[in-house]
Enzyme design. Sequence first.
Site, PDB file in Angstrom:
ATOM      1  CB  THR A   9       6.217 -16.714 -19.174  1.00 51.98           C
ATOM      2  OG1 THR A   9       6.530 -18.853 -19.579  1.00 51.98           O
ATOM      3  CG2 THR A   9       6.219 -16.719 -20.529  1.00 51.98           C
ATOM      4  CB  CYS A  68      -9.096 -10.037   0.565  1.00 54.19           C
ATOM      5  SG  CYS A  68      -7.435  -9.087   0.337  1.00 54.19           S
ATOM      6  CB  SER A  99       0.295  -5.199  -5.557  1.00 49.79           C
ATOM      7  OG  SER A  99      -0.402  -6.139  -6.092  1.00 49.79           O
ATOM      8  CG  HIS A 134      -3.865  -4.951  -8.281  1.00 51.42           C
ATOM      9  ND1 HIS A 134      -5.063  -4.126  -7.232  1.00 51.42           N
ATOM     10  CD2 HIS A 134      -3.275  -5.157  -7.540  1.00 51.42           C
ATOM     11  CE1 HIS A 134      -5.209  -4.880  -6.165  1.00 51.42           C
ATOM     12  NE2 HIS A 134      -3.544  -5.410  -6.762  1.00 51.42           N
ATOM     13  CD  GLN A 172      -3.236  -0.762   0.197  1.00 52.62           C
ATOM     14  OE1 GLN A 172      -3.202   0.186  -0.494  1.00 52.62           O
ATOM     15  NE2 GLN A 172      -3.804  -1.575   0.238  1.00 52.62           N
TER      16      GLN A 172
HETATM   17  N1  PLP Z   1      -0.228  -6.378   1.429  1.00 49.72           N
HETATM   18  C1  PLP Z   1      -1.266  -5.362   1.576  1.00 49.72           C
HETATM   19  C2  PLP Z   1      -0.923  -4.606   2.435  1.00 49.72           C
HETATM   20  C3  PLP Z   1      -2.193  -5.778   0.640  1.00 49.72           C
HETATM   21  O1  PLP Z   1      -2.996  -4.228   0.973  1.00 49.72           O
HETATM   22  C4  PLP Z   1      -2.475  -6.578  -0.519  1.00 49.72           C
HETATM   23  C5  PLP Z   1      -4.293  -6.656  -0.901  1.00 49.72           C
HETATM   24  O2  PLP Z   1      -4.706  -4.905  -0.684  1.00 49.72           O
HETATM   25  C6  PLP Z   1      -2.333  -7.422  -0.094  1.00 49.72           C
HETATM   26  C7  PLP Z   1      -0.619  -7.969   0.358  1.00 49.72           C
HETATM   27  C8  PLP Z   1      -1.768  -8.217  -1.419  1.00 49.72           C
HETATM   28  O3  PLP Z   1      -1.811  -7.428  -2.415  1.00 49.72           O
HETATM   29  P1  PLP Z   1      -2.331  -8.716  -3.892  1.00 49.72           P
HETATM   30  O4  PLP Z   1      -3.747  -8.741  -3.663  1.00 49.72           O
HETATM   31  O5  PLP Z   1      -1.778  -8.181  -5.132  1.00 49.72           O
HETATM   32  O6  PLP Z   1      -1.947  -9.507  -3.851  1.00 49.72           O
END
Ligand code: PLP
Length: 368
Positions: free
Chosen positions: A232, A318, A192, A194, A172
Amino acid sequence: MLPVIYFDANATEPLRPQARDAMLQAATLCGNPSSVHQAGRQARKLLDDARKRIARHFDTEDDNCVFTSGGTEACALAIHGLQQENGPRRVIIGATEHDAVRQACAETTILPVDANGQINPDDLERTLAEDQSPALVCLMLANNETGVLHPVAEAGRICAQYGALLHIDAVQAAGRVPVSVTSPGVTSLAISGHKFGGPKGAGALLLAGGGARQLAPLFAGGGQERGRRGGTPALPAIYAMAAALDAAIADQEQRTQQQTRFRNRIDGAAKASGSVVIGENSPRLPNTTSLATPGIRAEARLITMDMAGICISSGSACSSGKIGRRSHVLEAMNTGELADCTVRVSLPWNVTEDEVTQFISIWARPAR
Ligand code: PLP
């Protein structure tokens, strides 16, 4: 149809135009970056370019940027790979870590957080001093639900002193606040794409410099990523992630100022209408606020806002689909009943003043 006001950037940021262009450019190449022929070499060139740009933003060598499918895989790779490579270690994590870290560890020692959501570096020092067996410490830089920033620089100094490895979940934080993998004591860092305006499906684990670091893979496959991550690579998503990161870091300072002002406006208006700002007394991400309104359950608030065209969330993307599960972040902060009445507002990179004004007027409407 109402225009949608998207204030759920911590679930995923809107795609940046630079990322879309880069994704299309890479998607038109048919070669596999591992192939030696010219089509493969063309693809390899873009992969190498993305690696160089991303590694540079976090102050490490190209060879120490391992591409993954996202933040979850990057954290799992660090936790698995560092232990396989350096021998088994006890794992110490913060109480408000993301499930990407919590679910990747079999057994952990948990560092508590205070009412403002921060870990106390003294607790880490005490834990490491009491049991000097080899340790791996996993801490997030920024919390996904509250935006609270943890004192990871201090944690790094303590880890260096006790010879503990330190993995930082910067998912984040990357692109929003300064982040470096060369801070003292840091071993690895997860990002990450996105979460900073890239497409979904690409992330990276950055390893501290000093030559290419070995890391046991989660899946060995064809030995890609110097044997650290088989399979890949998703070139269009990776190339677009590099473009998104360039853009996010280029406008980070200006965005921080603007988002801080917008977030302060939202916090002020929310408090004036009886809401409480969770973690308000900690340093926080400029784009994030966690708001609790006693007497208005989070689900009711989400529905009201959604009907008015505003997308916010009740926790991490999530876990918010899992009805009845209280946020472990809010529980760790001892918010009590407020946990059921808390929603997360996370501003995207392209937020406008007008959207903030509309949000505030809808938030303040009396509940029916
Ligand atoms: N770590 C944190 C603090 C996150 O907020 C998230 C996703 O919301 C993740 C890890 C996991 O990332 P990803 O959804 O790209 O697998």
